[in-house]
Design a protein around this motif. Structure first.
Motif, PDB file in Angstrom:
ATOM      1  N   ALA A 191       0.830  -1.208   0.000  1.00 28.04           N
ATOM      2  CA  ALA A 191       0.000   0.000   0.000  1.00 28.04           C
ATOM      3  C   ALA A 191       0.865   1.258   0.000  1.00 28.04           C
ATOM      4  O   ALA A 191       0.550   2.245  -0.683  1.00 28.04           O
ATOM      5  N   GLU A 192       1.959   1.240   0.776  1.00 27.98           N
ATOM      6  CA  GLU A 192       2.882   2.371   0.773  1.00 27.98           C
ATOM      7  C   GLU A 192       3.542   2.526  -0.595  1.00 27.98           C
ATOM      8  O   GLU A 192       3.714   3.642  -1.095  1.00 27.98           O
ATOM      9  N   CYS A 193       3.902   1.416  -1.200  1.00 30.64           N
ATOM     10  CA  CYS A 193       4.518   1.451  -2.511  1.00 30.64           C
ATOM     11  C   CYS A 193       3.569   2.037  -3.554  1.00 30.64           C
ATOM     12  O   CYS A 193       3.964   2.861  -4.386  1.00 30.64           O
ATOM     13  N   VAL A 194       2.311   1.627  -3.505  1.00 26.92           N
ATOM     14  CA  VAL A 194       1.295   2.170  -4.403  1.00 26.92           C
ATOM     15  C   VAL A 194       1.213   3.685  -4.234  1.00 26.92           C
ATOM     16  O   VAL A 194       1.152   4.451  -5.207  1.00 26.92           O
ATOM     17  N   ARG A 195       1.231   4.136  -2.988  1.00 23.91           N
ATOM     18  CA  ARG A 195       1.130   5.565  -2.703  1.00 23.91           C
ATOM     19  C   ARG A 195       2.305   6.332  -3.309  1.00 23.91           C
ATOM     20  O   ARG A 195       2.145   7.429  -3.827  1.00 23.91           O
ATOM     21  N   ARG A 196       3.495   5.753  -3.254  1.00 24.19           N
ATOM     22  CA  ARG A 196       4.682   6.427  -3.787  1.00 24.19           C
ATOM     23  C   ARG A 196       4.662   6.502  -5.309  1.00 24.19           C
ATOM     24  O   ARG A 196       5.135   7.472  -5.904  1.00 24.19           O
ATOM     25  N   LEU A 197       4.160   5.458  -5.954  1.00 20.59           N
ATOM     26  CA  LEU A 197       4.237   5.384  -7.408  1.00 20.59           C
ATOM     27  C   LEU A 197       2.971   5.863  -8.095  1.00 20.59           C
ATOM     28  O   LEU A 197       2.930   5.947  -9.331  1.00 20.59           O
ATOM     29  N   ASP A 198       1.956   6.185  -7.311  1.00 22.54           N
ATOM     30  CA  ASP A 198       0.664   6.581  -7.868  1.00 22.54           C
ATOM     31  C   ASP A 198       0.825   7.776  -8.810  1.00 22.54           C
ATOM     32  O   ASP A 198       1.486   8.760  -8.488  1.00 22.54           O
ATOM     33  N   GLY A 199       0.216   7.681  -9.963  1.00 22.92           N
ATOM     34  CA  GLY A 199       0.245   8.778 -10.924  1.00 22.92           C
ATOM     35  C   GLY A 199       1.403   8.721 -11.902  1.00 22.92           C
ATOM     36  O   GLY A 199       1.469   9.533 -12.834  1.00 22.92           O
ATOM     37  N   ASP A 200       2.317   7.789 -11.722  1.00 25.61           N
ATOM     38  CA  ASP A 200       3.450   7.651 -12.637  1.00 25.61           C
ATOM     39  C   ASP A 200       3.114   6.564 -13.655  1.00 25.61           C
ATOM     40  O   ASP A 200       3.056   5.384 -13.311  1.00 25.61           O
ATOM     41  N   PRO A 201       2.907   6.921 -14.916  1.00 24.80           N
ATOM     42  CA  PRO A 201       2.523   5.907 -15.904  1.00 24.80           C
ATOM     43  C   PRO A 201       3.640   4.928 -16.233  1.00 24.80           C
ATOM     44  O   PRO A 201       3.398   3.904 -16.877  1.00 24.80           O
ATOM     45  N   ARG A 202       4.847   5.215 -15.790  1.00 25.48           N
ATOM     46  CA  ARG A 202       5.987   4.342 -16.066  1.00 25.48           C
ATOM     47  C   ARG A 202       6.376   3.490 -14.861  1.00 25.48           C
ATOM     48  O   ARG A 202       7.472   2.912 -14.843  1.00 25.48           O
TER      49      ARG A 202
END
Length: 274
Positions: A130-141
């Motif tokens: 869940a933390e990882c998702v939060r960090r990468l959210d919005g990055d299409p790559r």
């Protein structure tokens, strides 16, 4: 939290007075149930609030302050750059697999270091994912996949080894136990290509708390496709198991350079540049 730390953070926040060398400068402060970071790097400045009373802050320090995954000072950097450019020149997209992504710090590092690459962050533990998702959210790559990496596709159980949030281990699932999907490296490549059709293997980073033995004891033909394989070994954590043997054996059997930096083994494919 000390007054000195608080003042240093305030100066960093207001005037950009950050500490550190290399590609990153940073400041941090502890705030009860969270730790605040300012991290200035090649893609601008990030302001992050990470979980307090966990290993999260140390993960960010290891990645951005101690530069655990930096390769710039290695002589093999030229060949790595050439492999990256070759994939792009051929119409592909370099793929970085971050296996054992934890909270996504290494994935952010790789996104900065290789801006035209895509990163598949693979993390089996729910709160870390869940933390990882939060960090990468919005990055299409970049994409955070809740799964484990293994020698063969199947399911594994996630167990708390008592080593904080960065020490969860995966083990073979038993009947009736809660489990998560486990995917071999070729299956992870296929999953990445389903999202990014032009993705081609470039870097594989594997930090999976001892389960690397399972990954490297199986078919390791996938190694040849990656210009760089980074593995953290865990014989220190699992004495008497000789868990590093299949990892070292599989890498040493190939035409690759073998370097050690900190906790990690860096295996560079010899592409004979120059």
């Amino acid at each position: 939290m000390s007054l000195r730390q608080d003042l240093a953070y305030m100066l960093a926040d207001r005037f950009g007075v950050l500490r550190g060398g290399g590609p990153y400068r940073m400041a941090m402060r502890e705030r009860g149930d969270r730790v605040d970071f300012i991290i200035a790097g090649p893609r601008g400045t990030r302001r992050l609030a990470v979980r307090g009373s966990t290993s999260d802050a140390q993960v960010y320090l290891d990645v951005f302050h101690h530069r655990a995954y930096e390769t710039a000072r290695f002589a093999q950097q030229a060949a790595l750059d050439a492999a990256y450019r070759a994939i792009l020149a051929d119409g592909g997209v370099p793929l970085i697999i971050d296996a054992g992504a934890n909270v996504g710090a290494a994935s952010l590092w790789f996104r900065d270091a290789w801006p035209d690459a895509v990163v598949l962050a693979v993390e089996p533990e729910g709160a870390n994912h869940a933390e990882c998702v939060r960090r990468l959210d919005g990055d299409p790559r970049a994409h955070a996949l809740r799964a484990a990496v293994a020698g063969a596709d199947g399911e594994v159980a996630v167990v708390d080894a008592g080593l904080d949030a960065w020490g969860f281990r995966t083990v073979a699932a038993t009947a009736g136990a809660a489990s998560v999907p486990a995917l071999a490296i070729p299956s992870l490549v296929a999953a990445a290509q389903a999202r990014w059709p032009s993705a081609r293997p470039f870097i594989a980073k594997i930090d999976i708390e001892g389960f690397e033995t399972d990954v490297f004891a199986a078919d390791t033909g996938w190694i040849d496709g990656f210009a760089l394989v980074i593995v953290e070994l865990h014989d220190w954590m699992l004495p008497g198991t000789a868990g590093a043997r299949p990892v070292i054996g599989a890498l040493a059997a190939r035409d690759r350079d073998f370097l050690i930096k900190g906790e990690n083994v860096f295996s560079f494919r010899n592409d004979r540049v120059g």
